[in-house]
Design a protein around this motif. Structure first.
Motif, short mmCIF file in Angstrom:
data_model
loop_
_atom_site.label_atom_id
_atom_site.label_comp_id
_atom_site.label_asym_id
_atom_site.label_seq_id
_atom_site.Cartn_x
_atom_site.Cartn_y
_atom_site.Cartn_z
N CYS A 187 -1.45 4.28 -3.18
CA CYS A 187 -1.18 4.64 -1.81
C CYS A 187 -1.86 6.21 -1.70
CB CYS A 187 0.11 4.93 -1.57
SG CYS A 187 0.53 5.65 -0.07
N CYS A 240 1.06 9.29 -0.82
CA CYS A 240 1.99 9.67 -1.82
C CYS A 240 1.40 9.72 -3.21
CB CYS A 240 3.55 8.99 -1.83
SG CYS A 240 3.05 7.29 -2.51
N GLY A 283 3.16 5.18 -4.99
CA GLY A 283 3.40 3.97 -4.85
C GLY A 283 2.28 3.23 -4.81
N GLN A 329 1.53 -1.68 3.44
CA GLN A 329 2.58 -0.83 3.23
C GLN A 329 2.68 -0.26 1.95
OE1 GLN A 329 6.60 -1.64 5.14
NE2 GLN A 329 6.33 0.34 6.08
N CYS A 330 2.91 1.03 1.72
CA CYS A 330 3.22 1.61 0.45
C CYS A 330 4.59 1.13 -0.13
CB CYS A 330 3.21 3.09 0.66
SG CYS A 330 3.62 3.97 -0.98
N GLU A 331 4.75 0.69 -1.16
CA GLU A 331 6.02 0.16 -1.73
C GLU A 331 7.11 1.05 -2.24
OE1 GLU A 331 4.44 -2.55 -4.57
OE2 GLU A 331 3.75 -3.99 -3.13
N ASN A 332 6.58 2.32 -2.37
CA ASN A 332 7.29 3.54 -2.69
C ASN A 332 8.26 3.86 -1.33
OD1 ASN A 332 8.53 5.99 -3.22
ND2 ASN A 332 6.80 7.22 -3.36
N PRO A 333 9.79 3.47 -1.62
CA PRO A 333 10.76 3.52 -0.53
C PRO A 333 10.52 4.94 0.08
CG PRO A 333 11.64 3.49 -2.53
CD PRO A 333 10.47 3.26 -2.76
N GLU A 334 10.26 5.99 -0.49
CA GLU A 334 10.28 7.43 -0.08
C GLU A 334 8.94 7.71 0.85
OE1 GLU A 334 10.75 10.30 -3.03
OE2 GLU A 334 12.89 9.43 -3.76
N CYS A 335 8.09 6.65 0.80
CA CYS A 335 6.61 7.03 1.43
C CYS A 335 6.38 6.06 2.69
CB CYS A 335 5.51 6.83 0.59
SG CYS A 335 4.04 6.99 1.18
N GLN A 336 6.44 4.72 2.23
CA GLN A 336 6.19 3.41 3.33
C GLN A 336 5.03 3.75 4.12
OE1 GLN A 336 10.07 2.81 4.87
NE2 GLN A 336 10.71 1.70 3.00
#
Length: 258
Positions: free
Chosen positions: A25, A28, A31, A69-76
């Motif tokens: 990503c 971030c 992710g 979509q970024c798979e980091n839940p804090e970024c997305q």
């Protein structure tokens, strides 16, 4: 972090039955971006040919859009892309079926633009701002114009030299070429020749990108980014790590200064 291997895979045609690459990503940088299936729009000329008596699936082509979509839940972070597609022979060249034996076909997707752009290469925090901007510019055009991306990487080298007080102008006011400037920078310090060789390599790729008949590929630009990444690692990251090691050695343990 070296140049993201997923970018090399995004630079190649992606077959419809293969998973899409998952680049890091750009927001971030923790992710990975997962892509959904492309949405296609067949071209007008392609549609018109469907009624031809000798119609061949390889005549089908068009454009597509894709969303990631970024798979980091804090970024997305959402990523939107566009490109071209065409139909060609599948890697599985023949269908072995009692009802039909012949070539099998696949769609092939070629990315031409991603927004926000994938970061072409990591940029050390201690790199000058103008150098960072040149790398970001190369990232923005990586898939759209490989020659322009290579030229932007060369600009990153030029801006680094300016930050090192290697002037871009002669006393007469005319511009100095980047080769001459790298030589001056190299000769100022006996430790610099290995890094200068890396800068020369990026310069040559940038020169190739500026030519009217440039045929540079995206993967060749990424190879240049790998070279520049190594140069920046030696120039910026290496000294930062050395300085941090000195603080640990001085403290004879973890350095916990604010």
């Amino acid at each position: 972090m070296p140049v993201d291997p997923a970018l090399f895979n995004l630079a190649k045609p992606i077959e419809s039955d293969q998973p899409w690459p998952r680049p890091t990503c750009p927001t971030c940088q923790a992710g990975y971006v997962g892509f959904s299936s492309p949405t296609e729009q067949e071209g007008h000329a392609s549609i018109a040919l469907r009624g031809h008596p000798a119609f061949d699936p390889e005549w089908v082509s068009g454009t597509f859009v894709i969303r990631g979509q970024c798979e980091n839940p804090e970024c997305q972070q959402a990523v939107n892309g566009t490109g071209d597609f065409n139909v060609g022979y599948s890697q599985e060249s023949y269908i072995d079926d009692p009802e039909y034996y012949g070539p099998s076909y696949s769609k092939y997707y070629r990315v031409t633009h991603l927004h926000p752009p994938m970061l072409l290469m990591p940029i050390p925090q201690s790199a000058p701002g103008q150098v960072r901007e040149a790398v970001l510019r190369a990232s923005r055009v990586l898939f759209a114009d490989a020659g322009l991306a290579a030229t932007a990487l060369r600009t990153a080298v030029e801006r680094f030299l300016t930050s090192e007080n290697i002037t871009a102008h002669r006393t007469t006011g005319s511009f100095r070429n980047v080769h001459e400037r790298i030589k001056e920078w190299r000769e100022a310090d006996s430790q610099r020749p290995p890094v200068a060789d890396l800068l020369f390599a990026v310069k040559w790729l940038g020169n190739a990108g500026t030519h009217e008949d440039s045929d540079l590929t995206t993967n060749e630009v990424l190879d240049g980014a790998r070279v520049l990444d190594e140069a920046f690692h030696r120039l910026f990251t290496g000294p930062d790590i050395d300085a941090h090691a000195r603080t640990i050695n001085t403290a004879m343990g973890p350095s916990r200064q604010p």
